[in-house]
Scaffold this motif. Structure first.
Motif, PDB file in Angstrom:
ATOM      1  N   GLU A  55       0.881  -1.306  -0.031  1.00 35.86           N
ATOM      2  CA  GLU A  55       0.028  -0.015  -0.058  1.00 35.86           C
ATOM      3  C   GLU A  55       1.055   1.329   0.066  1.00 35.86           C
ATOM      4  OE1 GLU A  55      -3.490   0.465  -0.108  1.00 35.86           O
ATOM      5  OE2 GLU A  55      -4.279  -1.470   0.665  1.00 35.86           O
ATOM      6  N   ASP A  91      -5.548 -14.248  -2.741  1.00 35.20           N
ATOM      7  CA  ASP A  91      -6.447 -13.357  -2.309  1.00 35.20           C
ATOM      8  C   ASP A  91      -5.229 -12.133  -1.941  1.00 35.20           C
ATOM      9  OD1 ASP A  91      -9.033 -12.556  -1.812  1.00 35.20           O
ATOM     10  OD2 ASP A  91      -8.283 -12.177   0.454  1.00 35.20           O
ATOM     11  N   HIS A  92      -4.148 -12.258  -1.518  1.00 35.63           N
ATOM     12  CA  HIS A  92      -3.350 -11.068  -1.408  1.00 35.63           C
ATOM     13  C   HIS A  92      -2.998 -10.554  -2.994  1.00 35.63           C
ATOM     14  CE1 HIS A  92      -0.017  -9.303   1.207  1.00 35.63           C
ATOM     15  NE2 HIS A  92       0.420  -9.162  -0.097  1.00 35.63           N
ATOM     16  N   GLN A  95      -5.954  -8.379  -3.482  1.00 31.32           N
ATOM     17  CA  GLN A  95      -6.053  -7.218  -2.866  1.00 31.32           C
ATOM     18  C   GLN A  95      -4.860  -5.959  -3.451  1.00 31.32           C
ATOM     19  OE1 GLN A  95      -4.984  -7.893   1.460  1.00 31.32           O
ATOM     20  NE2 GLN A  95      -6.733  -9.532   1.581  1.00 31.32           N
TER      21      GLN A  95
END
Ligand code: BGC
Length: 407
Positions: A55, A91-92, A95
């Motif tokens: 992020e 899933d990571h 994301q």
């Protein structure tokens, strides 16, 4: 269009690859590192900890006005054992793509960037084609819709040369036969992946994707006007640039181009790589890894690619320059060549600088610092290099004009 303007919608971005930035991987490269093959016995270890800090790293893209990011999926993470997919890891990545989407950043996703799971670590084995295609299908079904740009395999020519001919990378083969086999399987794997990606998108009714390999393409200049040196240049060009690319034609929606090297070659004395150290008596700049900087070579490669009548995405271009003394000029000069090629008809859709952040540079470990953003590997602190700000301004303006941008 002004001289140095770029087409509307041009993608301005940066690239990384999973093993080089994520940290905490277990694959054929971590084994290779453990057996002491890296300069000063370095190990990738936590790398740039991008797995946990993505992020923050994506915020850097936004801060630099970049609208595209090339990342790769780590096959060993998502399929740690044959046919067993790790939903958490998948899933990571989901994301990560969502985090890019939230910032309006276009993803360019590579499915294989040099590393392999330990259970499928040798491209001479024909079974790897089936294994790779199964993995690709799973990834594309799981991640597909937000992704338009896919690179199946990164730099097959470099992988074959380093891992199968010279034996410097895993799996360490040193044979022409191994190289021939690996190349053949990489080409087949690409073709099957290409078909699978298109089939899945079509079945789901998703907009048609754009699929390519990321090719390491180089400029070869004959050392003299002699026909022998011209022949040397043709031979080097054939084996480095043409052979894989032409075998994948028909399974390409664009051409992913990684540009780093220009060579001056001769037959006598035999020299098929390197050699372009000076031009018109002027010594070319050398990066921290000793590579010469020759932006005009990118123009020549783009000109050559026009003949294939496919859009081009510059999927990598960059340099090791820890002190950031060359990078700003490097970027401006390479972009000037891109713009020159575009004004002469090259269909270039984007430029992805290698790399967003300093990372694990294969055999050179942490000694080759390619980042627009420096990473302190002790603290994982990021700091934007000045050259990145120059690049960010060019991206914001979509233009090199007012070469006020010139450092
Ligand atoms: C590779 C990257 C590498 C860069 C600099 C490219 O050949 O795709 O993984 O870090 O060059 O060496």
């Amino acid at each position: 269009m002004k001289n140095y303007d770029f087409p509307a919608g041009f993608l301005w971005g940066a690239a990384t690859s999973s093993h080089q930035v994520e940290g905490g991987n277990k694959n054929d490269w971590t084994e290779w590192e453990a057996s002491g093959h890296i300069k000063n016995r370095q190990r990738s270890g936590q790398a740039a900890d991008h797995w946990r800090r993505f992020e923050q790293d994506f915020d850097l893209l936004s801060e630099l006005n970049l609208n595209a990011y090339r990342l790769s999926i780590e096959w060993s993470r998502v399929e740690p054992a044959p046919g067993q997919f790790d939903e958490k890891a998948i899933d990571h990545y989901r994301q990560m793509l969502a985090a890019l989407e939230a910032r309006g950043i276009e993803p360019v996703v590579t499915l294989h960037h040099f590393t392999n799971p330990l259970w499928a670590s040798d491209w001479t084995d024909p079974a790897i084609v089936k294994h790779f295609t199964r993995y690709v299908r799973q990834m594309v079904k799981a991640l597909g819709q937000p992704v338009h740009w896919w690179c199946t395999i990164n730099e097959p020519n470099i992988l074959v040369s380093m891992g199968y001919l010279q034996g410097k990378w895993p799996p360490g083969h040193k044979s022409l036969l191994a190289a021939w086999r690996a190349r053949r399987h990489l080409v087949n794997a690409h073709r099957q992946a290409y078909a699978a990606i298109h089939e899945i998108y079509e079945n789901h009714g998703w907009p048609t994707p754009a699929v390519s390999m990321a090719y390491n393409l180089q400029y070869f200049e004959p050392a003299s006007a002699s026909p022998l040196d011209k022949l040397a240049a043709l031979v080097a060009h054939y084996f480095t640039n043409r052979s894989v690319l032409t075998k994948t034609l028909g399974s390409l929606d664009f051409i992913g181009l990684n540009y780093y090297f220009a060579n001056r070659v001769s037959l006598i004395p035999p020299r098929l790589a390197g050699g372009l150290d000076e031009v018109n008596g002027q010594r070319l700049p050398h990066t921290d890894l000793g590579w010469t900087v020759y932006p005009q070579g990118l123009y020549h490669v783009l000109n050559w690619l026009k003949g294939f009548d496919l859009p081009v995405m510059i999927t990598e271009n960059g340099l090791a320059d820890a002190r950031d003394t060359l990078r700003a000029q490097f970027i401006v000069d390479h972009l000037r060549e891109v713009s020159r090629a575009i004004s002469e008809g090259a269909d270039v859709r984007g430029y992805l600088h290698w790399s967003l952040i300093d990372n694990f540079e294969w055999l050179d470990g942490y000694d080759g610092q390619f980042g627009l953003v420096a990473v302190d590997f002790k603290t994982q602190e990021r700091s934007i290099r000045d050259s990145a700000k120059v690049y960010g301004r060019i991206a914001a303006q979509n233009s090199l004009d007012d070469a006020g941008e010139r450092p």
